[in-house]
Design a protein around this motif. Structure first.
Motif, PDB file in Angstrom:
ATOM      1  N   LEU A  79       0.741  -1.129  -0.195  1.00  0.00           N
ATOM      2  CA  LEU A  79      -0.001  -0.113   0.259  1.00  0.00           C
ATOM      3  C   LEU A  79       0.856   1.295   0.057  1.00  0.00           C
ATOM      4  O   LEU A  79       1.967   1.363   0.607  1.00  0.00           O
ATOM      5  CB  LEU A  79      -0.852  -0.031   1.064  1.00  0.00           C
ATOM      6  N   THR A  80       0.132   2.228  -0.560  1.00  0.00           N
ATOM      7  CA  THR A  80       0.930   3.737  -0.524  1.00  0.00           C
ATOM      8  C   THR A  80       0.608   4.243   0.921  1.00  0.00           C
ATOM      9  O   THR A  80      -0.072   3.965   1.573  1.00  0.00           O
ATOM     10  CB  THR A  80       0.359   4.653  -1.392  1.00  0.00           C
ATOM     11  N   ALA A  81       1.265   5.274   0.981  1.00  0.00           N
ATOM     12  CA  ALA A  81       1.077   6.033   2.339  1.00  0.00           C
ATOM     13  C   ALA A  81      -0.424   6.496   2.442  1.00  0.00           C
ATOM     14  O   ALA A  81      -1.086   6.410   3.797  1.00  0.00           O
ATOM     15  CB  ALA A  81       2.004   7.203   2.572  1.00  0.00           C
ATOM     16  N   ASP A  82      -1.015   7.114   1.667  1.00  0.00           N
ATOM     17  CA  ASP A  82      -2.478   7.200   1.709  1.00  0.00           C
ATOM     18  C   ASP A  82      -3.296   6.219   1.694  1.00  0.00           C
ATOM     19  O   ASP A  82      -4.233   6.350   2.592  1.00  0.00           O
ATOM     20  CB  ASP A  82      -2.752   7.895   0.307  1.00  0.00           C
ATOM     21  N   GLU A  83      -2.892   4.950   1.224  1.00  0.00           N
ATOM     22  CA  GLU A  83      -3.743   3.622   1.330  1.00  0.00           C
ATOM     23  C   GLU A  83      -3.591   3.179   2.896  1.00  0.00           C
ATOM     24  O   GLU A  83      -4.562   2.877   3.326  1.00  0.00           O
ATOM     25  CB  GLU A  83      -3.641   2.645   0.219  1.00  0.00           C
ATOM     26  N   LEU A  84      -2.387   3.362   3.333  1.00  0.00           N
ATOM     27  CA  LEU A  84      -2.187   2.887   4.627  1.00  0.00           C
ATOM     28  C   LEU A  84      -2.874   3.696   5.594  1.00  0.00           C
ATOM     29  O   LEU A  84      -3.465   3.089   6.535  1.00  0.00           O
ATOM     30  CB  LEU A  84      -0.471   2.958   5.039  1.00  0.00           C
ATOM     31  N   GLU A  85      -3.031   5.079   5.252  1.00  0.00           N
ATOM     32  CA  GLU A  85      -3.675   5.936   6.324  1.00  0.00           C
ATOM     33  C   GLU A  85      -5.336   5.625   6.320  1.00  0.00           C
ATOM     34  O   GLU A  85      -5.689   5.392   7.428  1.00  0.00           O
ATOM     35  CB  GLU A  85      -3.469   7.438   5.948  1.00  0.00           C
ATOM     36  N   ARG A 145      -9.386   3.289   9.450  1.00  0.00           N
ATOM     37  CA  ARG A 145     -10.734   2.088   9.629  1.00  0.00           C
ATOM     38  C   ARG A 145     -10.642   1.668  10.869  1.00  0.00           C
ATOM     39  O   ARG A 145     -11.582   1.756  11.785  1.00  0.00           O
ATOM     40  CB  ARG A 145     -10.770   1.408   8.452  1.00  0.00           C
ATOM     41  N   GLU A 146      -9.545   1.103  11.240  1.00  0.00           N
ATOM     42  CA  GLU A 146      -9.150   0.544  12.353  1.00  0.00           C
ATOM     43  C   GLU A 146      -9.347   1.180  13.864  1.00  0.00           C
ATOM     44  O   GLU A 146     -10.103   0.914  14.748  1.00  0.00           O
ATOM     45  CB  GLU A 146      -7.665  -0.156  12.568  1.00  0.00           C
ATOM     46  N   LEU A 147      -8.949   2.614  13.521  1.00  0.00           N
ATOM     47  CA  LEU A 147      -8.923   3.681  14.701  1.00  0.00           C
ATOM     48  C   LEU A 147     -10.481   3.898  14.891  1.00  0.00           C
ATOM     49  O   LEU A 147     -10.657   3.904  16.042  1.00  0.00           O
ATOM     50  CB  LEU A 147      -8.033   4.545  14.397  1.00  0.00           C
ATOM     51  N   LEU A 148     -11.176   4.113  13.860  1.00  0.00           N
ATOM     52  CA  LEU A 148     -12.605   4.377  14.021  1.00  0.00           C
ATOM     53  C   LEU A 148     -13.504   3.219  14.347  1.00  0.00           C
ATOM     54  O   LEU A 148     -14.405   3.568  15.198  1.00  0.00           O
ATOM     55  CB  LEU A 148     -13.066   5.067  12.443  1.00  0.00           C
ATOM     56  N   HIS A 149     -12.930   2.204  14.212  1.00  0.00           N
ATOM     57  CA  HIS A 149     -13.787   1.097  14.459  1.00  0.00           C
ATOM     58  C   HIS A 149     -13.456   0.984  16.104  1.00  0.00           C
ATOM     59  O   HIS A 149     -14.247   0.494  16.696  1.00  0.00           O
ATOM     60  CB  HIS A 149     -13.145  -0.272  13.897  1.00  0.00           C
ATOM     61  N   PHE A 150     -12.328   1.223  16.393  1.00  0.00           N
ATOM     62  CA  PHE A 150     -12.145   0.924  17.943  1.00  0.00           C
ATOM     63  C   PHE A 150     -12.667   2.095  18.773  1.00  0.00           C
ATOM     64  O   PHE A 150     -13.323   1.935  19.925  1.00  0.00           O
ATOM     65  CB  PHE A 150     -10.477   0.907  18.090  1.00  0.00           C
ATOM     66  N   LYS A 151     -12.765   3.602  18.141  1.00  0.00           N
ATOM     67  CA  LYS A 151     -13.191   4.665  18.539  1.00  0.00           C
ATOM     68  C   LYS A 151     -14.621   4.475  19.006  1.00  0.00           C
ATOM     69  O   LYS A 151     -15.296   4.928  19.941  1.00  0.00           O
ATOM     70  CB  LYS A 151     -13.049   6.035  17.869  1.00  0.00           C
ATOM     71  N   SER A 152     -15.364   3.814  18.014  1.00  0.00           N
ATOM     72  CA  SER A 152     -16.800   3.535  18.161  1.00  0.00           C
ATOM     73  C   SER A 152     -17.415   2.502  19.185  1.00  0.00           C
ATOM     74  O   SER A 152     -18.484   2.527  19.782  1.00  0.00           O
ATOM     75  CB  SER A 152     -17.304   2.899  16.861  1.00  0.00           C
TER      76      SER A 152
END
Length: 295
Positions: free
Chosen positions: A137-143, A148-155
């Protein structure tokens, strides 16, 4: 928060209902009389065991997942350019999402393209990337992937999934692992070959889920699938629908993923299923998930 609490309560009640079902159907009442056991005490023990499994899974999820996937945590002995880039991207994603803290970054050495997060608070969690994700993945795709994982956890869904899965594991995982080991050893001795116990474990686990936890497991299955869709929607809203919709082209769907202790609920890409059985997966098919964001 209410959604997660309700799902956990329904999972617990589903497991308790299974005990009551077998108590009435077998029936167990005469046996409890013969054993001089109070069924209410047994049900209480059943409930306490479920809650112990739930809290243990929640608070130890980070460590168990890291151990199961052989995750290397930062700081690594030798940090390469790919890992340094991933750490910089994680910092950027945390700032973009306006999070007050960030998880640890972990890497596991597998070629599949995958990411997951486990822990009981963001500070006490690990966001794990496969080596394949770093290389592909590129840097943008990694972000996008990290976001997604951070938002999944935040929810709160990740913690709810760990809590519910802990209840189910309390009655399935340990017994399934033990029986799989014994049966796998027996097969190896009989066939004189390196017979894997993975298939045996999966079969035994499935049988135990049906017999001991099926109503709770159904709640967990529904919550896991809907949670994946909510995480997709959240990251697409922040990172852009077009950018997120383009990500599946980089995910090799034919590549089998390693099965680890937290099954598919903590993975971007679910374990492959035959198409006719895809509805059993803990996450909807990627093609269906990302189709919603295609222009």
């Amino acid at each position: 928060m209410l959604r997660q609490i309700l799902a956990c309560i329904l999972t617990f009640l589903g497991i308790m209902a299974t005990f009551v079902f077998w108590y009435e159907v077998i029936p167990l009442a005469p046996k409890f009389v013969a054993w001089d056991r109070d069924p209410h005490d047994v049900l209480t023990t059943f409930a306490v065991w479920a809650m112990l499994g739930a809290f243990s899974c929640l608070f130890l999820s980070q460590h168990i997942a890291n151990w199961a996937m052989k995750v290397d945590l930062l700081p690594l002995d030798q940090i390469d350019a790919e890992v340094e880039r991933a750490e910089a991207v994680l910092q950027k994603a945390v700032a973009r999402l306006k999070l007050k803290t960030k998880p640890k970054l972990g890497i596991y050495e597998r070629p599949e393209l995958n990411a997951y997060i486990a822990g009981w608070t963001l500070k006490h969690s690990t966001l794990v990337l496969s080596r394949g994700a770093l290389q592909t993945l590129t840097a943008d795709e990694l972000e996008i992937l990290m976001g997604r994982e951070l938002l999944h956890f935040k929810s709160g869904d990740v913690r709810a999934l760990a809590f519910m899965e802990g209840m189910i594991f309390a009655f399935t995982l340990y017994v399934a692992r033990m029986l799989a080991f014994l049966l796998g050893t027996s097969l190896r001795q009989t066939e004189e070959e390196a017979t894997s116990s993975d298939g045996v474990e999966l079969f035994v686990t499935s049988v135990l889920i049906v017999l001991v936890t099926v109503p709770g497991a159904l709640v967990f299955w529904w919550f896991s699938r809907s949670s994946a869709l909510r995480a997709d929607t959240a990251v697409a809203k922040v990172m852009g629908q077009n950018a997120y919709a383009a990500l599946p082209a980089r995910l090799p769907g034919s590549q089998a993923l390693r099965r680890e202790i937290f099954t598919d609920a903590f993975k971007l890409q679910s374990r492959p299923f035959p198409r006719i059985l895809s509805w059993l997966s803990l996450q909807p098919e990627l093609s269906l998930r990302f189709k919603r964001f295609s222009a």
